[in-house]
Write an enzyme that holds these catalytic residues in place. Structure first.
Site, PDB file in Angstrom:
ATOM      1  N   HIS A  36      23.633 -17.014 -14.670  1.00 18.77           N
ATOM      2  CA  HIS A  36      23.381 -17.572 -13.339  1.00 18.77           C
ATOM      3  C   HIS A  36      22.319 -16.812 -12.576  1.00 18.77           C
ATOM      4  CE1 HIS A  36      26.663 -14.669 -11.917  1.00 18.77           C
ATOM      5  NE2 HIS A  36      25.746 -14.460 -11.014  1.00 18.77           N
TER       6      HIS A  36
ATOM      7  N   ARG B 284      21.390 -15.617  -1.396  1.00 18.41           N
ATOM      8  CA  ARG B 284      22.216 -15.735  -0.198  1.00 18.41           C
ATOM      9  C   ARG B 284      21.835 -16.986   0.587  1.00 18.41           C
ATOM     10  NH1 ARG B 284      20.603 -10.640  -1.258  1.00 18.41           N
ATOM     11  NH2 ARG B 284      22.206  -9.001  -1.363  1.00 18.41           N
TER      12      ARG B 284
ATOM     13  N   GLU C  94      24.531 -19.558  -8.249  1.00 12.71           N
ATOM     14  CA  GLU C  94      25.533 -18.901  -7.415  1.00 12.71           C
ATOM     15  C   GLU C  94      24.959 -18.723  -6.016  1.00 12.71           C
ATOM     16  OE1 GLU C  94      27.948 -15.228  -8.626  1.00 12.71           O
ATOM     17  OE2 GLU C  94      26.536 -14.398  -7.149  1.00 12.71           O
TER      18      GLU C  94
ATOM     19  N   ASN D 248      27.698 -14.696   3.343  1.00 15.94           N
ATOM     20  CA  ASN D 248      28.308 -13.642   4.137  1.00 15.94           C
ATOM     21  C   ASN D 248      28.841 -14.279   5.418  1.00 15.94           C
ATOM     22  OD1 ASN D 248      27.673 -11.194   2.512  1.00 15.94           O
ATOM     23  ND2 ASN D 248      25.571 -11.862   2.865  1.00 15.94           N
TER      24      ASN D 248
ATOM     25  N   ARG E 227       7.320 -10.273  -0.534  1.00 19.21           N
ATOM     26  CA  ARG E 227       7.286 -11.125  -1.732  1.00 19.21           C
ATOM     27  C   ARG E 227       7.976 -10.442  -2.899  1.00 19.21           C
ATOM     28  NH1 ARG E 227       2.266 -13.938  -3.870  1.00 19.21           N
ATOM     29  NH2 ARG E 227       1.564 -11.818  -4.227  1.00 19.21           N
TER      30      ARG E 227
ATOM     31  N   HIS F  61      10.941 -18.549  -7.070  1.00 21.17           N
ATOM     32  CA  HIS F  61      11.569 -19.865  -6.991  1.00 21.17           C
ATOM     33  C   HIS F  61      12.582 -20.055  -8.105  1.00 21.17           C
ATOM     34  CE1 HIS F  61       8.019 -20.525  -9.694  1.00 21.17           C
ATOM     35  NE2 HIS F  61       8.928 -21.179 -10.409  1.00 21.17           N
TER      36      HIS F  61
ATOM     37  N   ARG G 125      -4.199 -27.879  -7.558  1.00 20.57           N
ATOM     38  CA  ARG G 125      -4.806 -28.087  -8.878  1.00 20.57           C
ATOM     39  C   ARG G 125      -3.820 -28.630  -9.898  1.00 20.57           C
ATOM     40  NH1 ARG G 125      -8.331 -22.492  -9.784  1.00 20.57           N
ATOM     41  NH2 ARG G 125      -9.807 -22.782  -8.046  1.00 20.57           N
ATOM     42  N   GLN G 126      -2.568 -28.170  -9.825  1.00 17.67           N
ATOM     43  CA  GLN G 126      -1.576 -28.577 -10.825  1.00 17.67           C
ATOM     44  C   GLN G 126      -0.908 -29.873 -10.377  1.00 17.67           C
ATOM     45  OE1 GLN G 126       0.311 -24.454 -10.910  1.00 17.67           O
ATOM     46  NE2 GLN G 126       0.438 -25.002 -13.072  1.00 17.67           N
TER      47      GLN G 126
ATOM     48  N   HIS H 212      14.558 -22.618 -14.947  1.00 21.28           N
ATOM     49  CA  HIS H 212      14.204 -21.192 -14.863  1.00 21.28           C
ATOM     50  C   HIS H 212      14.273 -20.633 -13.455  1.00 21.28           C
ATOM     51  CE1 HIS H 212       9.936 -22.777 -14.251  1.00 21.28           C
ATOM     52  NE2 HIS H 212      10.001 -21.866 -13.279  1.00 21.28           N
TER      53      HIS H 212
ATOM     54  N   GLU I 126      11.294 -16.658 -15.714  1.00 19.80           N
ATOM     55  CA  GLU I 126       9.832 -16.648 -15.625  1.00 19.80           C
ATOM     56  C   GLU I 126       9.407 -15.395 -14.871  1.00 19.80           C
ATOM     57  OE1 GLU I 126       6.073 -19.155 -13.692  1.00 19.80           O
ATOM     58  OE2 GLU I 126       8.132 -19.783 -13.273  1.00 19.80           O
TER      59      GLU I 126
ATOM     60  N   HIS J 285      20.352 -11.742  -7.458  1.00 22.09           N
ATOM     61  CA  HIS J 285      20.293 -11.234  -8.827  1.00 22.09           C
ATOM     62  C   HIS J 285      20.283 -12.380  -9.832  1.00 22.09           C
ATOM     63  CE1 HIS J 285      24.672 -11.711  -7.947  1.00 22.09           C
ATOM     64  NE2 HIS J 285      24.693 -12.223  -9.169  1.00 22.09           N
TER      65      HIS J 285
ATOM     66  N   GLU K  53      23.258  -8.725 -13.055  1.00 20.10           N
ATOM     67  CA  GLU K  53      24.704  -8.613 -13.213  1.00 20.10           C
ATOM     68  C   GLU K  53      25.051  -8.811 -14.684  1.00 20.10           C
ATOM     69  OE1 GLU K  53      28.802 -10.418 -11.211  1.00 20.10           O
ATOM     70  OE2 GLU K  53      26.927 -11.554 -11.064  1.00 20.10           O
TER      71      GLU K  53
END
Length: 325
Positions: free
Chosen positions: A24, A28, A88, A92, A112, A116, A146-147, A184, A241, A268, A317
């Site tokens: 996973h 948050r 996941e 909080n 940064r 994603h 471009r993509q 991914h 990735e 994580h 984890e």
């Protein structure tokens, strides 16, 4: 640690255990009701389980796309921790009432790091049209930039979700719609040699594909456990990735934000296997204090888990299959 050679010790348990799974990705969320509804109603994910921790005042929500077959845990429930492609969400308690709170999505300077998550479809144009019809906010439409074969949408906390297609001309499989996949998770890394050595030697992942972008001076590496029959690297779930922007490894003061220092957002990724204790024991025995744990296996408030740090300080984890949610 000074160089990639520090990660050349191969962990036998990671290289010879077919049960190893990229289980996973965690980040948050401010308001879990909004987030769970967003992923269920717009993408077709299903809430597989929820776990409350009243003493620590947080809850975990586990979502997944439908799977053809689930392993079962000791209570006969679908075993969330032995599957790939689990999302996941960590809440909080009370954050939904904090008007000024904003989660760090990992894409804004100077924080940064995480980039994603990515969902893949049989038909990306159809998927984007349906998401637009549902009112989902786009960061990048297919017609932008471009993509032209990818898009990015935003979730309620501003996390980026890439939308791609797994049926491709150069791939022999799959050739039909096999459902939406949580393909991914992307993180940016400073020194690609250290990162590749770590994920391959310590955690047993393989390079599934690589994509160079010399005009923009970056390279993408897609890491994971073996692709199963009928899959390709874009239809497989549980892929990491890693994005390397050329030259970052030469700047001693450069670092990415790991998501767990303030401002928080990304949490994580998780690797699971049948015997997590044995995997952690071998890693600790062979690497000693060269690797950072927070905590070591079974030594924190939450039992039967461990958290290992990668070369950039991102958390991984490690859990056994069969844990109950």
């Amino acid at each position: 640690m000074s160089n990639a050679e520090d990660y050349t010790i191969k962990i036998d348990k990671a290289h010879n255990d077919p049960s190893l799974t990229f289980n996973h990705t965690c980040f948050r969320v401010k308001d879990p009701q909004k987030s769970v509804s967003f992923y269920e109603n717009n993408f077709g994910m299903k809430l597989m389980g929820k776990k409350d921790f009243p003493d620590m005042k947080f809850s975990l929500y586990f979502l997944s796309f439908p799977k053809s077959q689930w392993n079962k845990n000791s209570q006969g429930e679908d075993d969330v921790f032995s599957a790939e492609g689990i999302l996941e969400l960590t809440h909080n308690w009370g954050t939904e009432s904090q008007a000024d709170l904003k989660m760090n999505n990992g894409n804004e300077e100077p924080h940064r790091g995480f980039g994603h998550i990515c969902f893949s479809y049989a038909d990306v144009e159809k998927a984007c049209a349906e998401l637009e019809e549902k009112g989902v906010t786009f960061k990048k439409k297919m017609s932008d930039g471009r993509q032209k074969d990818i898009a990015f949408v935003l979730d309620p906390d501003g996390y980026w979700i890439e939308i791609i297609q797994y049926i491709k001309g150069g791939e022999s499989v799959p050739r039909t719609d096999v459902g939406t996949k949580f393909n991914h998770t992307m993180i940016r890394v400073k020194d690609i040699n250290k990162t590749l050595a770590f994920y391959q030697n310590v955690l047993g992942m393989k390079i599934l594909r690589k994509s160079d972008h010399p005009n923009a001076k970056f390279t993408l590496y897609f890491l994971g456990y073996p692709v199963k029959e009928g899959e390709n690297s874009s239809s497989k779930e549980g892929v990491l990735e890693v994005t390397h922007n050329w030259g970052t490894e030469n700047d001693p003061d450069f670092h990415y934000h790991n998501g767990n220092t303030e401002p928080q957002g990304y949490g994580h990724i998780c690797v699971s296997c049948k015997d997590a204790a044995a995997l952690c024991d071998e890693i600790e025995t062979k690497y000693g204090d060269k690797l950072s744990w927070a905590p070591k296996f079974n030594q924190g408030k939450l039992k039967n888990i461990a958290f290992l740090k990668d070369p950039d300080g991102y958390s991984i984890e490690i859990v056994p299959h069969g844990l109950t949610v």
